[in-house]
Enzyme design. Structure first.
Site, PDB file in Angstrom:
ATOM      1  N   ASP A  21       2.937   4.633   8.692  1.00 36.66           N
ATOM      2  CA  ASP A  21       3.780   5.191   9.732  1.00 36.66           C
ATOM      3  C   ASP A  21       4.969   5.886   9.093  1.00 36.66           C
ATOM      4  O   ASP A  21       5.469   5.440   8.060  1.00 36.66           O
ATOM      5  CB  ASP A  21       4.260   4.066  10.660  1.00 36.66           C
ATOM      6  N   ASN A  23       5.211   9.216   8.059  1.00 36.93           N
ATOM      7  CA  ASN A  23       5.011  10.390   7.205  1.00 36.93           C
ATOM      8  C   ASN A  23       5.513  11.674   7.866  1.00 36.93           C
ATOM      9  O   ASN A  23       6.128  12.513   7.214  1.00 36.93           O
ATOM     10  CB  ASN A  23       3.534  10.549   6.834  1.00 36.93           C
ATOM     11  N   HIS A  38       2.081  13.946   5.969  1.00 37.01           N
ATOM     12  CA  HIS A  38       0.778  13.275   5.962  1.00 37.01           C
ATOM     13  C   HIS A  38       0.064  13.513   4.640  1.00 37.01           C
ATOM     14  O   HIS A  38      -0.552  12.597   4.083  1.00 37.01           O
ATOM     15  CB  HIS A  38      -0.083  13.753   7.128  1.00 37.01           C
ATOM     16  N   THR A  67      -4.996   4.821  18.494  1.00 41.70           N
ATOM     17  CA  THR A  67      -5.430   5.552  19.691  1.00 41.70           C
ATOM     18  C   THR A  67      -4.283   6.390  20.255  1.00 41.70           C
ATOM     19  O   THR A  67      -4.520   7.447  20.834  1.00 41.70           O
ATOM     20  CB  THR A  67      -5.961   4.592  20.769  1.00 41.70           C
ATOM     21  N   GLU A  68      -3.041   5.940  20.074  1.00 42.99           N
ATOM     22  CA  GLU A  68      -1.891   6.712  20.543  1.00 42.99           C
ATOM     23  C   GLU A  68      -1.758   8.044  19.810  1.00 42.99           C
ATOM     24  O   GLU A  68      -1.193   9.003  20.338  1.00 42.99           O
ATOM     25  CB  GLU A  68      -0.596   5.893  20.390  1.00 42.99           C
ATOM     26  N   LEU A 132     -12.570  -4.342  -4.751  1.00 41.67           N
ATOM     27  CA  LEU A 132     -11.713  -4.173  -3.582  1.00 41.67           C
ATOM     28  C   LEU A 132     -12.490  -3.519  -2.444  1.00 41.67           C
ATOM     29  O   LEU A 132     -13.294  -2.610  -2.665  1.00 41.67           O
ATOM     30  CB  LEU A 132     -10.514  -3.289  -3.955  1.00 41.67           C
TER      31      LEU A 132
END
Length: 158
Positions: A21, A23, A38, A67-68, A132
Protein backbone atom coordinates in the site's frame (compact mmCIF):
# COMPACT_ATOMS: atom_id res chain seq x y z
CA UNK A 1 29.32 -11.62 9.60
CA UNK A 2 26.23 -10.32 7.81
CA UNK A 3 23.04 -9.25 9.56
CA UNK A 4 21.29 -12.34 8.22
CA UNK A 5 24.05 -14.60 9.54
CA UNK A 6 23.69 -13.05 12.98
CA UNK A 7 19.95 -13.83 13.24
CA UNK A 8 18.69 -16.75 15.29
CA UNK A 9 17.03 -18.95 12.64
CA UNK A 10 14.62 -20.29 15.29
CA UNK A 11 13.04 -16.83 15.46
CA UNK A 12 12.31 -16.59 11.73
CA UNK A 13 8.55 -16.84 11.08
CA UNK A 14 7.24 -19.46 8.67
CA UNK A 15 4.84 -16.98 7.08
CA UNK A 16 5.16 -13.25 6.44
CA UNK A 17 2.39 -11.16 4.90
CA UNK A 18 2.87 -7.71 3.40
CA UNK A 19 0.10 -5.31 2.46
CA UNK A 20 1.42 -3.45 -0.54
CA UNK A 21 0.00 0.00 0.00
CA UNK A 22 1.11 3.55 -0.62
CA UNK A 23 3.02 3.26 -3.90
CA UNK A 24 0.68 5.65 -5.67
CA UNK A 25 0.80 8.18 -2.82
CA UNK A 26 4.59 7.90 -2.73
CA UNK A 27 4.75 8.76 -6.43
CA UNK A 28 2.31 11.67 -6.12
CA UNK A 29 4.38 13.14 -3.27
CA UNK A 30 7.31 13.17 -5.68
CA UNK A 31 5.30 14.83 -8.42
CA UNK A 32 5.09 11.77 -10.67
CA UNK A 33 2.24 9.61 -11.89
CA UNK A 34 0.87 6.90 -9.60
CA UNK A 35 2.03 4.11 -11.92
CA UNK A 36 5.62 5.28 -11.35
CA UNK A 37 5.15 4.36 -7.70
CA UNK A 38 3.69 0.98 -8.60
CA UNK A 39 6.65 0.26 -10.88
CA UNK A 40 9.04 1.14 -8.06
CA UNK A 41 7.06 -1.15 -5.77
CA UNK A 42 8.26 -4.06 -7.90
CA UNK A 43 11.78 -3.44 -6.59
CA UNK A 44 10.50 -3.61 -3.00
CA UNK A 45 8.70 -6.87 -3.81
CA UNK A 46 11.87 -8.32 -5.32
CA UNK A 47 13.85 -7.35 -2.19
CA UNK A 48 11.19 -8.87 0.10
CA UNK A 49 11.21 -12.12 -1.88
CA UNK A 50 15.00 -12.33 -1.89
CA UNK A 51 15.27 -11.64 1.85
CA UNK A 52 12.48 -14.10 2.68
CA UNK A 53 14.12 -16.84 0.63
CA UNK A 54 17.52 -16.15 2.17
CA UNK A 55 16.09 -16.20 5.70
CA UNK A 56 14.29 -19.51 5.12
CA UNK A 57 10.75 -18.15 5.34
CA UNK A 58 8.34 -20.77 3.95
CA UNK A 59 5.49 -18.47 2.81
CA UNK A 60 5.38 -14.83 1.77
CA UNK A 61 1.93 -13.42 1.06
CA UNK A 62 1.80 -10.17 -0.87
CA UNK A 63 -1.55 -8.39 -0.69
CA UNK A 64 -1.22 -6.76 -4.08
CA UNK A 65 -4.65 -5.85 -5.47
CA UNK A 66 -7.82 -5.70 -3.39
CA UNK A 67 -11.37 -5.71 -4.71
CA UNK A 68 -11.52 -2.00 -3.83
CA UNK A 69 -8.72 -1.38 -6.34
CA UNK A 70 -11.20 -2.10 -9.16
CA UNK A 71 -12.69 1.33 -8.33
CA UNK A 72 -9.53 3.11 -9.45
CA UNK A 73 -9.50 4.82 -12.85
CA UNK A 74 -9.51 2.27 -15.69
CA UNK A 75 -6.18 3.56 -16.99
CA UNK A 76 -4.55 2.85 -13.62
CA UNK A 77 -6.12 -0.61 -13.31
CA UNK A 78 -5.01 -1.45 -16.86
CA UNK A 79 -1.51 -0.22 -16.06
CA UNK A 80 -1.40 -2.36 -12.91
CA UNK A 81 -2.52 -5.45 -14.84
CA UNK A 82 0.11 -4.74 -17.51
CA UNK A 83 2.74 -4.28 -14.80
CA UNK A 84 1.75 -7.62 -13.29
CA UNK A 85 2.13 -9.42 -16.63
CA UNK A 86 5.45 -7.70 -17.38
CA UNK A 87 6.80 -8.53 -13.92
CA UNK A 88 5.79 -12.16 -14.25
CA UNK A 89 7.47 -12.32 -17.66
CA UNK A 90 10.65 -10.79 -16.25
CA UNK A 91 10.82 -12.75 -13.00
CA UNK A 92 9.60 -16.27 -13.84
CA UNK A 93 13.02 -17.68 -14.68
CA UNK A 94 14.46 -16.18 -11.48
CA UNK A 95 11.71 -17.83 -9.44
CA UNK A 96 12.43 -21.18 -11.06
CA UNK A 97 16.20 -20.81 -10.66
CA UNK A 98 15.77 -20.00 -6.96
CA UNK A 99 13.29 -22.82 -6.23
CA UNK A 100 10.44 -20.38 -5.48
CA UNK A 101 6.82 -21.35 -6.08
CA UNK A 102 4.12 -18.85 -6.99
CA UNK A 103 0.49 -19.24 -5.92
CA UNK A 104 -2.50 -16.92 -5.78
CA UNK A 105 -5.44 -16.28 -3.50
CA UNK A 106 -8.46 -14.11 -4.10
CA UNK A 107 -11.02 -13.90 -6.86
CA UNK A 108 -8.57 -14.42 -9.69
CA UNK A 109 -11.45 -15.21 -12.07
CA UNK A 110 -12.24 -11.49 -12.06
CA UNK A 111 -8.80 -10.64 -13.46
CA UNK A 112 -8.38 -10.08 -17.20
CA UNK A 113 -8.01 -13.34 -19.13
CA UNK A 114 -4.45 -12.49 -20.19
CA UNK A 115 -3.46 -12.04 -16.53
CA UNK A 116 -5.16 -15.30 -15.54
CA UNK A 117 -3.36 -17.14 -18.33
CA UNK A 118 0.05 -15.74 -17.39
CA UNK A 119 -0.48 -16.45 -13.68
CA UNK A 120 -1.59 -20.02 -14.39
CA UNK A 121 1.49 -20.58 -16.55
CA UNK A 122 3.95 -19.46 -13.88
CA UNK A 123 2.05 -21.27 -11.11
CA UNK A 124 2.33 -24.47 -13.15
CA UNK A 125 6.00 -23.89 -14.00
CA UNK A 126 6.93 -23.26 -10.36
CA UNK A 127 4.69 -25.94 -8.85
CA UNK A 128 7.59 -28.33 -8.23
CA UNK A 129 9.58 -25.72 -6.29
CA UNK A 130 10.22 -26.66 -2.67
CA UNK A 131 11.67 -23.42 -1.30
CA UNK A 132 9.79 -20.22 -0.55
CA UNK A 133 6.17 -20.02 -1.69
CA UNK A 134 5.11 -16.53 -2.77
CA UNK A 135 1.35 -16.04 -2.58
CA UNK A 136 -0.12 -13.11 -4.50
CA UNK A 137 -3.43 -11.90 -3.09
CA UNK A 138 -5.27 -10.53 -6.10
CA UNK A 139 -8.81 -9.18 -6.20
CA UNK A 140 -9.16 -10.09 -2.56
CA UNK A 141 -11.29 -8.82 0.29
CA UNK A 142 -12.09 -10.10 3.74
CA UNK A 143 -15.75 -10.38 2.74
CA UNK A 144 -14.80 -12.47 -0.30
CA UNK A 145 -12.59 -14.75 1.84
CA UNK A 146 -15.31 -15.26 4.47
CA UNK A 147 -17.93 -16.00 1.81
CA UNK A 148 -15.62 -18.46 0.07
CA UNK A 149 -14.82 -20.22 3.38
CA UNK A 150 -18.51 -20.45 4.30
CA UNK A 151 -19.40 -21.92 0.90
CA UNK A 152 -16.55 -24.42 1.22
CA UNK A 153 -17.80 -25.49 4.65
CA UNK A 154 -21.31 -26.02 3.30
CA UNK A 155 -19.91 -28.01 0.37
CA UNK A 156 -17.66 -30.10 2.62
CA UNK A 157 -20.44 -31.01 5.03
CA UNK A 158 -23.38 -31.40 2.62
Amino acid sequence: MSLIDSLNKKNIPNHIAIIMDGNGRWAKQRGTQRIFGHRNGVSAVRAAIEASAELGVKYLTLYAFSTENWNRPKIEVDALMSLLINTINTETETLIKNNIALKTIGDTQSLPKAVQKKLNEVIERTSISTGLTVILALSYSSRWEITKAARQLVEDYS
